[in-house]
Design a protein around this motif. Sequence first.
Motif, PDB file in Angstrom:
ATOM      1  N   CYS A   1       0.844  -1.187   0.000  1.00 44.64           N
ATOM      2  CA  CYS A   1       0.000   0.000   0.000  1.00 44.64           C
ATOM      3  C   CYS A   1       0.885   1.243   0.000  1.00 44.64           C
ATOM      4  O   CYS A   1       1.691   1.432   0.918  1.00 44.64           O
TER       5      CYS A   1
ATOM      6  N   CYS B   1      -0.135   3.779   3.320  1.00 42.68           N
ATOM      7  CA  CYS B   1       0.260   3.577   4.721  1.00 42.68           C
ATOM      8  C   CYS B   1       1.461   2.658   4.883  1.00 42.68           C
ATOM      9  O   CYS B   1       1.968   2.499   5.993  1.00 42.68           O
TER      10      CYS B   1
ATOM     11  N   PHE C   1       1.483  -0.622   4.486  1.00 43.00           N
ATOM     12  CA  PHE C   1       1.121  -2.008   4.812  1.00 43.00           C
ATOM     13  C   PHE C   1       1.411  -2.913   3.624  1.00 43.00           C
ATOM     14  O   PHE C   1       1.210  -2.524   2.465  1.00 43.00           O
TER      15      PHE C   1
ATOM     16  N   LYS D   1      -8.337  -3.532  -1.757  1.00 46.01           N
ATOM     17  CA  LYS D   1      -8.219  -2.467  -0.779  1.00 46.01           C
ATOM     18  C   LYS D   1      -7.235  -2.859   0.310  1.00 46.01           C
ATOM     19  O   LYS D   1      -7.165  -4.023   0.699  1.00 46.01           O
ATOM     20  N   CYS D   2      -6.482  -1.901   0.787  1.00 46.51           N
ATOM     21  CA  CYS D   2      -5.541  -2.141   1.882  1.00 46.51           C
ATOM     22  C   CYS D   2      -6.322  -2.548   3.135  1.00 46.51           C
ATOM     23  O   CYS D   2      -7.321  -1.903   3.490  1.00 46.51           O
TER      24      CYS D   2
ATOM     25  N   LYS E   1      -5.412  -2.252   6.083  1.00 42.83           N
ATOM     26  CA  LYS E   1      -5.126  -1.364   7.203  1.00 42.83           C
ATOM     27  C   LYS E   1      -5.791  -0.001   7.061  1.00 42.83           C
ATOM     28  O   LYS E   1      -6.349   0.530   8.022  1.00 42.83           O
ATOM     29  N   CYS E   2      -5.741   0.583   5.842  1.00 44.28           N
ATOM     30  CA  CYS E   2      -6.272   1.946   5.684  1.00 44.28           C
ATOM     31  C   CYS E   2      -7.347   2.048   4.604  1.00 44.28           C
ATOM     32  O   CYS E   2      -7.854   3.141   4.343  1.00 44.28           O
TER      33      CYS E   2
ATOM     34  N   SER F   1      -7.121   2.023   1.481  1.00 47.13           N
ATOM     35  CA  SER F   1      -6.694   2.673   0.237  1.00 47.13           C
ATOM     36  C   SER F   1      -6.641   1.648  -0.900  1.00 47.13           C
ATOM     37  O   SER F   1      -6.341   0.470  -0.687  1.00 47.13           O
ATOM     38  N   THR F   2      -6.916   2.121  -2.094  1.00 47.88           N
ATOM     39  CA  THR F   2      -6.808   1.259  -3.281  1.00 47.88           C
ATOM     40  C   THR F   2      -5.491   1.493  -4.025  1.00 47.88           C
ATOM     41  O   THR F   2      -5.273   0.928  -5.093  1.00 47.88           O
TER      42      THR F   2
ATOM     43  N   ILE G   1      -2.506   0.394  -4.386  1.00 50.12           N
ATOM     44  CA  ILE G   1      -1.710  -0.795  -4.099  1.00 50.12           C
ATOM     45  C   ILE G   1      -0.908  -1.179  -5.327  1.00 50.12           C
ATOM     46  O   ILE G   1      -1.413  -1.128  -6.454  1.00 50.12           O
TER      47      ILE G   1
END
Length: 443
Positions: free
Chosen positions: A240, A243, A245, A257-258, A260-261, A263-264, A266
């Motif tokens: 990611c 963050c 991860f 999607k992450c 942890k956060c 977010s896409t 990646i």
Amino acid sequence: MKMNSLKNIFRPTMPMSKNILFKPDELISNSQKLMLELGLIRQSANGLYHLLPLAQRSLDKLICIINKNMMDIGAQKISMPVLIQSSLWKKSGRLSKNMEDLYIVKDRKNKEFLLSPTHEEVVTNLFSSDPKTYKQLPLMLYQIGTKFRDEIRPKLGIIRSREFLMKDLYSFDKDEVNAVDTYNKICQAYENIFKQIGVKFIKDVFNLTIVEGSSGMMGGSQSHEFHYPSEVGDDTLLLCNNCGFGMNKEVSSDLIKCLKCSSTNIECTKAIEVGHTFLLGTFYSKALSAKYLDSDGTSKPPYMGSYGLGVSRIIGASVECLSTQEIIQWPKSLSPFTVCIIPAKEGSIEERISENNLFTLYNNLTEIFGEDIVVDDRTHMTIGKRFIEAKKLGFPFVIIVGKKVTESPSLYELYKSSTKKSEHFEFGSLIDILKKQCNQQNT
């Protein structure tokens, strides 16, 4: 004072023996090529390597870093046999599942042993041989020793070989809560080790990439991996960019999607695994009947963890990640020598002055770097040829005691591998600069 002499260091650089054959696609690792050509390693057979004096010095430095960090968390160093009874692996059920990866031998009485690639069963059997109480936990035992794995396709030199050096640590706790605390403490120690090694990664925030891993042949409920991103790596990581991860693609190949956060953002990257940690629970302690006496007077199986570092692999992977096609670039913490001094060529006008200044220079540098200095005393060679080789070997600092030492005041040439630039300094300024560099490295 006796100086470290490059002339006397065993470093074969002649072409390999005709008895050692490489497959067309085998020499695909830049680190393997450089380390062979420059005399740091030597192939004995397919997937088997000699570590020669310069590489051994790097290895010893890495082991010092590891030992210091293990001492800081209270881990105790031991040595366990490499040759172990196969009956221990039968008790855990791993022998039947991993036969193709193991070297299995029999003694003259037809008793079966294996060359262990990992020591969970052995250390658990050791723990069970002497009853413990809850007051003696947590217990952390580690070793740094030779391991064996019958690789289908050994490759990349010491990055993926049949015989390798590994640091393996095993923890014992009274319950899961305490086991998790110990696990997190050791993971933090591993992060500290990689930070002290100092290999730069894809981004600064990825100086160390910790990814969620699959437990694989080890078993257990939780694991993390430590990777050096590299195109020659066998693993694919999903990282990611928001963050930091990461997750091994083996765990989730369709991660959108992450975790942890959310977010896409990646991306995938190839990487070399250099460390792996496992929270094992009571799998091995139950299989090997290992128990401790709890505060209520009952015997219980301890909760275990297993933590590995590929010690020889870290050396090869560091070279792989940092080097160019022609020049080794070491992290300063692992360079075989920090300083290389090149005195004048024999028979040159400056030879006498250079020789006189050499001893003063060496003595002053030992006060800064200790014995981490080597003199390229092959004075039958020109300074230029020795300088080229010193750059290829990746010494962080190269000091040339050449023509300019005959000037007034005498000037010394200082080359820094980190900047690829040379500058000339008077003696006092040279010493001050190197003191500053040493202090920066140690902070």
